[in-house]
Design an enzyme around this catalytic site. Structure first.
Site, PDB file in Angstrom:
ATOM      1  CG  ASN A 132      -0.487  -0.108   2.498  1.00  0.00           C
ATOM      2  OD1 ASN A 132       0.672  -0.473   2.687  1.00  0.00           O
ATOM      3  ND2 ASN A 132      -1.301   0.221   3.480  1.00  0.00           N
ATOM      4  CD  GLU A 174       5.311  -0.262  12.962  1.00  0.00           C
ATOM      5  OE1 GLU A 174       4.141   0.046  13.242  1.00  0.00           O
ATOM      6  OE2 GLU A 174       6.289   0.152  13.605  1.00  0.00           O
ATOM      7  CB  CYS A 222      -2.156   0.308   8.251  1.00  0.00           C
ATOM      8  SG  CYS A 222      -0.874   1.567   8.343  1.00  0.00           S
TER       9      CYS A 222
HETATM   10  P1  NAP Z   1       0.203  -9.261   4.192  1.00  0.00           P
HETATM   11  O1  NAP Z   1      -0.564 -10.247   3.416  1.00  0.00           O
HETATM   12  O2  NAP Z   1       0.499  -9.548   5.604  1.00  0.00           O
HETATM   13  O3  NAP Z   1       1.561  -9.041   3.360  1.00  0.00           O
HETATM   14  C1  NAP Z   1       2.568  -8.181   3.794  1.00  0.00           C
HETATM   15  C2  NAP Z   1       3.900  -8.711   3.289  1.00  0.00           C
HETATM   16  O4  NAP Z   1       4.148  -9.997   3.844  1.00  0.00           O
HETATM   17  C3  NAP Z   1       3.952  -8.898   1.784  1.00  0.00           C
HETATM   18  O5  NAP Z   1       5.254  -8.655   1.315  1.00  0.00           O
HETATM   19  C4  NAP Z   1       3.617 -10.372   1.652  1.00  0.00           C
HETATM   20  O6  NAP Z   1       4.033 -10.932   0.437  1.00  0.00           O
HETATM   21  C5  NAP Z   1       4.379 -10.922   2.815  1.00  0.00           C
HETATM   22  N1  NAP Z   1       3.975 -12.236   3.268  1.00  0.00           N
HETATM   23  C6  NAP Z   1       2.750 -12.804   3.217  1.00  0.00           C
HETATM   24  N2  NAP Z   1       2.793 -14.026   3.778  1.00  0.00           N
HETATM   25  C7  NAP Z   1       4.076 -14.235   4.199  1.00  0.00           C
HETATM   26  C8  NAP Z   1       4.756 -15.299   4.847  1.00  0.00           C
HETATM   27  N3  NAP Z   1       4.131 -16.416   5.213  1.00  0.00           N
HETATM   28  N4  NAP Z   1       6.076 -15.180   5.107  1.00  0.00           N
HETATM   29  C9  NAP Z   1       6.729 -14.052   4.750  1.00  0.00           C
HETATM   30  N5  NAP Z   1       6.129 -12.993   4.122  1.00  0.00           N
HETATM   31  C10 NAP Z   1       4.823 -13.093   3.865  1.00  0.00           C
HETATM   32  O7  NAP Z   1      -0.465  -7.836   4.183  1.00  0.00           O
HETATM   33  P2  NAP Z   1      -1.226  -7.117   2.988  1.00  0.00           P
HETATM   34  O8  NAP Z   1      -2.619  -7.590   2.951  1.00  0.00           O
HETATM   35  O9  NAP Z   1      -0.454  -7.219   1.737  1.00  0.00           O
HETATM   36  O10 NAP Z   1      -1.141  -5.603   3.477  1.00  0.00           O
HETATM   37  C11 NAP Z   1      -2.186  -4.993   4.134  1.00  0.00           C
HETATM   38  C12 NAP Z   1      -2.057  -5.150   5.634  1.00  0.00           C
HETATM   39  O11 NAP Z   1      -0.895  -4.453   6.054  1.00  0.00           O
HETATM   40  C13 NAP Z   1      -3.208  -4.519   6.372  1.00  0.00           C
HETATM   41  O12 NAP Z   1      -3.564  -5.314   7.452  1.00  0.00           O
HETATM   42  C14 NAP Z   1      -2.612  -3.204   6.856  1.00  0.00           C
HETATM   43  O13 NAP Z   1      -3.256  -2.671   7.985  1.00  0.00           O
HETATM   44  C15 NAP Z   1      -1.216  -3.608   7.142  1.00  0.00           C
HETATM   45  N6  NAP Z   1      -0.343  -2.432   7.161  1.00  0.00           N
HETATM   46  C16 NAP Z   1       0.150  -2.019   8.353  1.00  0.00           C
HETATM   47  C17 NAP Z   1       0.940  -0.888   8.410  1.00  0.00           C
HETATM   48  C18 NAP Z   1       1.505  -0.409   9.712  1.00  0.00           C
HETATM   49  O14 NAP Z   1       2.420   0.409   9.680  1.00  0.00           O
HETATM   50  N7  NAP Z   1       1.048  -0.893  10.841  1.00  0.00           N
HETATM   51  C19 NAP Z   1       1.219  -0.168   7.244  1.00  0.00           C
HETATM   52  C20 NAP Z   1       0.688  -0.623   6.039  1.00  0.00           C
HETATM   53  C21 NAP Z   1      -0.097  -1.768   6.004  1.00  0.00           C
HETATM   54  P3  NAP Z   1       2.967 -10.978  -0.812  1.00  0.00           P
HETATM   55  O15 NAP Z   1       2.609  -9.591  -1.122  1.00  0.00           O
HETATM   56  O16 NAP Z   1       3.742 -11.587  -1.896  1.00  0.00           O
HETATM   57  O17 NAP Z   1       1.818 -11.775  -0.328  1.00  0.00           O
END
Ligand code: NAP
Length: 512
Positions: free
Chosen positions: A181, A282, A316
């Site tokens: 994002n 995060e 987020c």
């Molecule tokens: P996500 O599915 O958790 O993915 C985040 C990252 O982790 C991506 O690079 C993803 O790769 C990778 N990933 C997924 N499964 C993994 C595994 N088993 N082992 C290692 N890496 C893995 O999150 P998202 O849906 O893409 O992003 C949205 C989420 O991020 C929301 O919940 C949002 O609130 C949160 N977020 C939090 C913050 C903060 O600062 N707190 C900021 C931005 C977003 P792939 O993309 O290849 O699946």
């Protein structure tokens, strides 16, 4: 090195429209569109013949194929980061600062190219992408400055003949895993403090947005940051776990910094137990945004628009539940609905849209399901409520009235352009509703009464509180959550500490 492919239109667009869209997003420097991994200063294209496609979320068209790295490449990157660590950590803070400053300059010099690339793979409007590049660069500048200020302590000795000294040291090799994002700002706010502290880094960007990460790494290389200090390992969703596991099991990787969902964050925390890594997580949010009856309603509407609809609601810390006090509910709902109805939707390439597409089909389907579920449980549709006529992953900016806690959007992040309004009557009811979530990333409220402002700010369970403000992120303040939103802080003077450990020197035998 690849160039942006011009592919036939997706299902909802003609060829001509697609070409018009794509050209404004073509970087002037074709070599910033990179179809390789960066491992130990080498741009690697061959990883056993495996690649994955980067798609334009505005129309599903193919942008470029990128190597689909796995455990072998992840381990090779960790080898390179471990080798580079000795020289990098031995440099003075000032030397590291100068190189980070040069990187900061390069990011800003290429702001427009980076913004185009970011909009192409992520879909956000160009103005937002320019802002994200500037924000990412600001983190690099901040930590370039902080690199020179990694002060330790001298503790007054309790016993004669001793000196007690605390020094701060880099934790070592850092692994970073980032979401789609904010692919530039989030990665920059991990790489910059890591490098400032004297760490080297291996990073895996999200499948949807590897190009921004590779481009900023190329600019780091051009700025003089040595080979092996930054390594970028793109991987498909299918191989994300394989790359993550390789780093989790590698004892040389001393820290994991992760931004993404709470589910993946928890599994990475479990996986890091055997090698006892330092962690920054995060994670997801479910931010309440409260409008009290003494609020400046126009300011509250402006704040809600900025918080909720930035990045098409895929933030987020964006307002997920908008809680409005009964006596101002109707007036606020009317003003917000009018403002949301004025939002324009379109591809980034159109140049003038306020809202872009959602990142992919899964994201759009979740938004559709949340709206469908809410309407089925008594929500009133005030505007929007369906896929946009542009088709694909475009969704209408939506306001729902009379939302209630039984709806999915009350307990889950919608991550889309949907503003649900919940009604409350008393301050204590608002606080209870706001805190009724496992998450604690950000909370917001609008009020003028000074006593209420202090009471509510203290009572809300979140890492960041926006008080009469909808946009709260800055490189000079600590960013991070509590509860299921994780731990660790990014940005600010506290952000460097996440990449350091303390070493206590007890020096005895000093008495004459
Ligand atoms: P996500 O599915 O958790 O993915 C985040 C990252 O982790 C991506 O690079 C993803 O790769 C990778 N990933 C997924 N499964 C993994 C595994 N088993 N082992 C290692 N890496 C893995 O999150 P998202 O849906 O893409 O992003 C949205 C989420 O991020 C929301 O919940 C949002 O609130 C949160 N977020 C939090 C913050 C903060 O600062 N707190 C900021 C931005 C977003 P792939 O993309 O290849 O699946």
């Amino acid at each position: 090195m690849g160039t942006l492919a011009r592919q036939p239109a997706g299902p909802d667009l003609s060829d001509r429209q697609t070409k018009q869209r794509s050209r404004p997003l073509q970087p002037s420097r074709a070599d910033l569109v990179i179809d390789r991994a960066l491992i130990g200063g080498r741009w690697v294209s061959e990883v056993g013949g495996r690649t994955f496609a980067v798609l334009d979320p505005a129309d599903g068209s193919h942008v470029i194929d990128v190597p689909d790295c796995g455990a072998t490449e992840a381990s090779a990157a960790a080898d390179c980061a471990a080798n580079a660590l000795r020289d990098w950590s031995a440099r003075t803070g000032k030397e590291r600062s100068q190189l980070l400053r040069q990187w900061h300059g390069a990011l800003l010099a290429h702001q427009e190219d980076l913004a185009r690339l970011l909009s192409r793979e992520q879909g956000k409007p160009l103005a937002e992408s320019r802002g994200e590049v500037a924000a990412g660069a600001a983190y690099v500048e901040w930590f370039a400055e902080e690199a020179k200020r990694a002060y330790g302590d001298v503790i007054p000795e309790p016993t004669r003949g001793r000196k007690l000294i605390v020094v701060k040291e880099p934790v070592g090799v850092v692994a970073a895993i980032t979401p789609w994002n904010f692919p530039i700002a989030i990665l920059a706010r991990k790489i910059a403090p890591a490098l400032a502290a004297g760490c080297t880094i291996v990073a895996k960007p999200a499948e949807d947005t590897p190009l921004s990460a590779l481009a900023i790494a190329r600019l780091a290389e051009e700025a003089g940051i040595p080979a092996g200090v930054i390594n970028i390992v793109p991987a498909s969703r299918h191989r994300a776990g394989e790359v993550g596991d390789a780093w989790l099991q590698d004892f040389r990787v001393r820290k994991l910094t992760f931004t993404g969902s709470t589910a993946v964050g928890k599994s990475l925390a479990r996986g890091s137990a055997d090698t006892l890594k330092k962690l920054s997580l995060e994670l997801g949010g479910n931010s309440p945004f409260i409008i009290f009856d003494d609020a400046d309603l126009d300011a509250a509407v402006a704040g809600t628009m900025a918080s909720k609809f930035r990045n098409t609601g895929q933030t987020c810390i964006c307002a997920n539940r908008i809680l409005v006090q009964g006596s101002v509910y109707a007036a606020f709902a009317e003003k917000l609905t009018a403002a949301v109805s004025r939002l324009t939707v379109g591809p980034a390439a159109s140049g003038d849209a306020d809202q872009g597409p959602l990142i992919n089909d899964r994201a759009r389907i979740k938004v559709e399901q949340h709206v469908h579920d809410a309407l089925g449980r008594g929500a009133r549709l005030l505007t929007g409520g369906k896929r946009h006529r542009l088709g694909g992953n475009f969704y209408e900016p939506t306001v729902l009235g009379e939302a209630n806690p039984s709806m999915r959007l009350a307990s889950e992040e919608t991550f889309g352009p949907v503003a649900p309004l919940f009604r409350f009557e008393t301050e204590s009811e608002a606080i209870a509703l706001a805190n009724d979530t496992p998450f604690g990333l950000a909370s917001y409220f609008y009020a003028r009464d000074i006593g209420r402002v202090w009471r509510v700010a203290q009572a809300l369970e979140a890492g960041t509180i926006g008080i009469n403000e909808g946009i709260i992120t800055t490189e000079v303040a600590p960013f991070g959550g509590v509860k299921a939103s994780g731990y660790g802080r990014e940005g600010s003077k506290y952000g460097l500490e996440d990449y350091q450990h303390l070493k206590y020197l007890c020096m005895g035998g000093l008495s004459a």
